[in-house]
Scaffold this motif. Structure first.
Motif, PDB file in Angstrom:
ATOM      1  N   PRO A  38       0.808  -1.229   0.000  1.00  0.00           N
ATOM      2  CA  PRO A  38       0.000   0.000   0.000  1.00  0.00           C
ATOM      3  C   PRO A  38       0.835   1.270   0.000  1.00  0.00           C
ATOM      4  CG  PRO A  38      -0.837  -1.585   1.606  1.00  0.00           C
ATOM      5  CD  PRO A  38       0.464  -2.121   1.124  1.00  0.00           C
ATOM      6  N   VAL A  39       1.945   1.283   0.720  1.00  0.00           N
ATOM      7  CA  VAL A  39       2.781   2.486   0.815  1.00  0.00           C
ATOM      8  C   VAL A  39       3.384   2.824  -0.544  1.00  0.00           C
ATOM      9  CG1 VAL A  39       4.844   3.503   1.843  1.00  0.00           C
ATOM     10  CG2 VAL A  39       3.304   2.127   3.254  1.00  0.00           C
ATOM     11  N   LEU A  40       3.986   1.836  -1.180  1.00  0.00           N
ATOM     12  CA  LEU A  40       4.618   2.072  -2.476  1.00  0.00           C
ATOM     13  C   LEU A  40       3.576   2.320  -3.571  1.00  0.00           C
ATOM     14  CD1 LEU A  40       7.443  -0.637  -2.382  1.00  0.00           C
ATOM     15  CD2 LEU A  40       7.512   1.746  -1.622  1.00  0.00           C
ATOM     16  N   GLU A  41       2.447   1.617  -3.481  1.00  0.00           N
ATOM     17  CA  GLU A  41       1.403   1.797  -4.490  1.00  0.00           C
ATOM     18  C   GLU A  41       0.828   3.209  -4.427  1.00  0.00           C
ATOM     19  OE1 GLU A  41      -0.919   0.855  -7.694  1.00  0.00           O
ATOM     20  OE2 GLU A  41       0.619  -0.419  -6.771  1.00  0.00           O
ATOM     21  N   LYS A  42       0.644   3.724  -3.232  1.00  0.00           N
ATOM     22  CA  LYS A  42       0.111   5.079  -3.083  1.00  0.00           C
ATOM     23  C   LYS A  42       1.066   6.101  -3.677  1.00  0.00           C
ATOM     24  CE  LYS A  42      -1.550   8.413   0.343  1.00  0.00           C
ATOM     25  NZ  LYS A  42      -1.789   8.671   1.790  1.00  0.00           N
ATOM     26  N   PHE A  43       2.360   5.935  -3.423  1.00  0.00           N
ATOM     27  CA  PHE A  43       3.355   6.861  -3.981  1.00  0.00           C
ATOM     28  C   PHE A  43       3.388   6.741  -5.503  1.00  0.00           C
ATOM     29  CE2 PHE A  43       7.487   8.266  -5.375  1.00  0.00           C
ATOM     30  CZ  PHE A  43       7.749   9.374  -4.585  1.00  0.00           C
ATOM     31  N   TYR A  44       3.282   5.515  -6.012  1.00  0.00           N
ATOM     32  CA  TYR A  44       3.338   5.268  -7.456  1.00  0.00           C
ATOM     33  C   TYR A  44       2.172   5.935  -8.184  1.00  0.00           C
ATOM     34  CZ  TYR A  44       3.470   2.623 -11.843  1.00  0.00           C
ATOM     35  OH  TYR A  44       3.507   2.268 -13.169  1.00  0.00           O
ATOM     36  N   THR A  45       0.971   5.811  -7.623  1.00  0.00           N
ATOM     37  CA  THR A  45      -0.221   6.320  -8.302  1.00  0.00           C
ATOM     38  C   THR A  45      -0.453   7.807  -8.091  1.00  0.00           C
ATOM     39  OG1 THR A  45      -1.563   5.640  -6.394  1.00  0.00           O
ATOM     40  CG2 THR A  45      -1.386   4.096  -8.240  1.00  0.00           C
ATOM     41  N   SER A  46       0.010   8.344  -6.969  1.00  0.00           N
ATOM     42  CA  SER A  46      -0.302   9.738  -6.650  1.00  0.00           C
ATOM     43  C   SER A  46       0.872  10.694  -6.793  1.00  0.00           C
ATOM     44  CB  SER A  46      -0.854   9.858  -5.222  1.00  0.00           C
ATOM     45  OG  SER A  46       0.112   9.417  -4.277  1.00  0.00           O
TER      46      SER A  46
END
Length: 386
Positions: A82-90
């Motif tokens: 979730p941490v990396l995915e949030k940074f990747y998408t936002s």
């Protein structure tokens, strides 16, 4: 207010020569003429093209890909985080070193694991080889059929051999059924390309492609309701004459047929330069800029049409520069890295594996797998220019 804007937009003096009105373009004495309302049919036709394309890609392009041995690759997926995915998408798909270190602390990964996660995550978003092949197959089929249809529409007309005939009797010129359908189909296709741009493969010249599609749609629409049909059919056929060659070269590139791809691309480069850098500016632009002045004084529509033609010509010069560079590499046999490829998108040898074991060794052969030959127009990558 809306009525005022409508009346001003359709003001005769904007789009037609002096002493002419929209009444001169109406059907009369058994003569059919163009009407702006005819263009409404292109919207449902554009959506019909999307349906036909979907069916074509499933039942024609996919089996064809199998026949040409276009191999898919299995891409390793990034572990859900979730941490990396949030940074990747936002925030960013390519984090800086400081961001990598901060994300490592938050996610519990090492910096190396964070870098690998982003590489794999970017790989997931890249279009598959099959997707690119199917897209090129669809465009190849349309452009080839459109070129054949265009030749059938214009080669028996006197203005095909004498460009001064394009403006003879304007605007009182008959609209033929073949011209009507040629226009409607071409405009509908370009509208469908605009509708599908979000899901199509993104290339480095993405912005230029959007400008090209919009300029083309405006030119086709404008030339229709002002009855520039003769010039319009010539210009559309001229553009279709080389596009199908490029798409076929892409198809063989994705299939790994190096010699076939190179040969078709050289032919495409020659046809493109002759049609877009010689015939279009020195014949067609001369036809639309100089010949009309012998029949009527310049007006806003005249300047507008030629301004849009100049935009298209500028895009052709930009693409010709890329094409000439690539043709030099083909002729000299130089193999360099594709300037648009995402080299950091792979994690050495573990990032992507051939789908079938037998295909692993064949990927190095000239008839298996896409060519990494440094030709950006043939190698469509998902990442836009940064």
């Amino acid at each position: 207010m809306l009525q005022t804007l409508h009346d001003y937009f359709w003001w005769d003096r904007l789009w037609l020569p002096a002493n002419l009105t929209w009444a001169d373009l109406k059907d009369q004495d058994g003569r059919a003429s163009t009407k702006a309302s005819d263009l409404y049919i292109t919207i449902p036709l554009a959506f019909l093209f999307l349906v036909i394309r979907h069916l074509f890609e499933i039942y024609v392009a996919t089996p064809l890909a199998g026949l040409l041995n276009v191999k898919e690759k299995v891409r390793l997926k990034a572990t859900p985080n979730p941490v990396l995915e949030k940074f990747y998408t936002s925030s960013c798909k390519h984090p800086k070193q400081a961001d990598v270190e901060a994300l490592a602390k938050k996610s519990g990964y090492t910096t190396r694991q964070v870098e690998r996660w982003f590489r794999r995550r970017r790989n997931q978003d890249r279009p598959s080889l099959l997707k690119k092949f199917r897209e090129s197959s669809w465009r190849f089929t349309f452009y080839l059929l459109a070129f054949i249809a265009g030749m059938a529409v214009i080669t028996d007309k006197p203005w095909f051999y004498n460009l001064r005939e394009v403006w003879e009797g304007y605007p009182v010129q008959d609209l033929l059924p073949s011209q009507y359908w040629y226009y409607m189909i071409e405009l509908s296709f370009y509208l469908s390309l605009l509708f599908s741009v979000a899901s199509d493969v993104k290339r480095k010249d993405f912005r230029e492609q959007i400008i090209h599609h919009v300029a083309t749609i405006i030119l086709i629409s404008f030339s229709w309701f002002t009855n520039y049909i003769r010039a319009g059919t010539l210009i559309m056929a001229l553009h279709d004459s080389s596009d199908y060659l490029l798409e076929s070269a892409k198809m063989f590139n994705y299939a790994g047929w190096k010699n076939t791809c190179n040969g078709i691309f050289i032919i495409f480069a020659v046809v493109f330069i002759i049609t877009r850098l010689i015939i279009l500016p020195f014949w067609m632009l001369h036809c639309t800029m100089v010949y009309p002045l012998a029949f009527y004084p310049p007006f806003f529509g005249y300047y507008f049409f030629n301004f849009m033609m100049v935009i298209l010509q500028s895009l052709h010069i930009f693409w010709a520069y890329l094409i000439i560079r690539m043709a030099q590499k083909f002729i000299t046999g130089k193999v360099v890295e594709d300037e648009r490829s995402d080299r950091d998108e792979t994690d050495e040898t573990e990032e992507e594996e051939p789908k079938t074991g037998a295909g692993a060794g064949a990927m190095a052969d000239t008839k298996n797998g896409p060519l990494t030959n440094g030709h950006p127009i043939l190698n469509n990558n998902h990442r836009k220019a940064e």
